[in-house]
Design an enzyme around this catalytic site. Sequence first.
Site, PDB file in Angstrom:
ATOM      1  N   TYR A 148       0.847  -1.197   0.000  1.00 55.71           N
ATOM      2  CA  TYR A 148       0.000   0.000   0.000  1.00 55.71           C
ATOM      3  C   TYR A 148       0.880   1.243   0.000  1.00 55.71           C
ATOM      4  CZ  TYR A 148      -3.757  -3.238   0.774  1.00 55.71           C
ATOM      5  OH  TYR A 148      -4.637  -4.276   0.602  1.00 55.71           O
ATOM      6  N   CYS A 327      -0.118   7.442 -10.564  1.00 59.35           N
ATOM      7  CA  CYS A 327      -0.396   6.403  -9.560  1.00 59.35           C
ATOM      8  C   CYS A 327      -1.880   6.048  -9.552  1.00 59.35           C
ATOM      9  CB  CYS A 327       0.040   6.884  -8.176  1.00 59.35           C
ATOM     10  SG  CYS A 327       0.028   5.572  -6.942  1.00 59.35           S
ATOM     11  N   GLU A 367       3.593   4.280 -10.666  1.00 55.21           N
ATOM     12  CA  GLU A 367       3.274   3.185  -9.751  1.00 55.21           C
ATOM     13  C   GLU A 367       1.794   2.864  -9.894  1.00 55.21           C
ATOM     14  OE1 GLU A 367       5.749   2.291  -6.309  1.00 55.21           O
ATOM     15  OE2 GLU A 367       4.057   3.140  -5.223  1.00 55.21           O
TER      16      GLU A 367
END
Length: 369
Positions: A148, A327, A367
């Site tokens: 996470y 992201c 990411e």
Amino acid sequence: MYSQVKVLAGGLVHIPVIIGVFYLVQTLFNKRALKFSVDNKSQKLDSKVSSIKAEPKKVSVSNPAAPKPVKKKHADVPVNIYRPKTPYEGTVIENYSLLKEGAIGRVNHITFDLKDSDPFLNYVEGQSIGILPSGEDSNGKPHKLRLYSIASTRHGDNFEGNTVSLCVRQLQYEKDGETINGVCSTYLCDIKPGDKVKITGPVGKEMLLPDEEDSNIVMLATGTGIAPMRAYLRRMFEATEKEKNNWNFKGKAWLFMGAPKSANLLYEEDFQRYLSDYPDNFKYTKAISREEQNVKGGRMYIQDRVLESANELFKMIENEKTHIYLCGLKGMEPGIDEAMTKAAEEKGLNWSELRPQLKKAGRWHVETY
Ligand code: FAD
Ligand code: A2P
């Protein structure tokens, strides 16, 4: 005969003097040589250190044949202080919903206490941590860790530098008429203050912020992809955080945020406050997919917003101080690529050449999951 002996003896008497002078000269020479080599070594070490500290070499957007970039090593960034076999057991401090009435799904902000970690679990903005959910998988083995993105700055939400926060969406999907809940995301959304959670990491050097205070930061986020961006924006604009971090951001930060509904916008009040406090430094562009339409009449995604802003965005990208961060959903990558290709074309640039250059220069950070 007598005089020959005398001359010979006289000559012999000088030999120790000659040897002495020879040793003296040699010692002096060696000392100088040693000093030179020490100076040389320390110079090499200095240049090594400065090459670690040095910014990546800049690649100009308009010059595809730019010099070979050097990637920053970030040698001082902490990684893997805790691993899956020996995780840190952190205590949940808080766990609350980030969504408003009428939102889709479940997204929570969860904070863990790190103060009892030994060695101390420190991290920097842009890193991730691993969570080991309790229980076992269908083979009776402990569940594997899930990563996470960290949503807090290194100083944590309380500015005391001893907590870490996450932004977690519960995974839910339908299979054969049944609702399946994701193992770890459900575990995290359900945990309560006081519960203990196994934490690993930190990991990741892909999403780190540049050191320069005058860099420009473009952020493209969908859903929980906002987590690292929230940490960046706190670092840039949150008053107490700024006092703590001694990093006076002077560049431009531009956040593109994708959410299905207005009620799903995450950390919205904070971002609105940053907008009113720093109108010259912060720009915020939203794509609310199920409330707005793109030019083709489809759902409004961040790539549609990127296209709308192509000119301004590419002006920023041409500036070598600009970094771009992506992201969130893996699925957005092709859409962003397509939008960047079109936007680049409008400026007479070739995105498929440009993107690897930006990546090599350490200015393109992705990411997705
Ligand atoms: P699991 O129980 O592991 O289920 C996932 C599996 O379900 C998938 O592998 C797939 O096989 C299946 N599946 C999923 N969707 C469907 C579908 N529609 N139909 C059929 N099968 C399906 N998540 C966040 O919420 N916040 C973050 O900040 C975040 N950061 C991340 C950072 C990184 C670097 C990475 C790699 C991931 C990140 N994630 C984040 C995702 C997170 O790690 C987990 O993957 C996510 O929470 C789901 O885990 P789970 O245990 O709940 O689901
Ligand atoms: P949608 O679900 O309406 O298709 P969340 O994680 O809270 O669901 O938010 C993710 C956001 O990203 C949603 O608005 C979602 O839209 C959007 N999205 C889904 N697929 C893509 C994609 N391929 N590219 C960009 N955005 C996407």
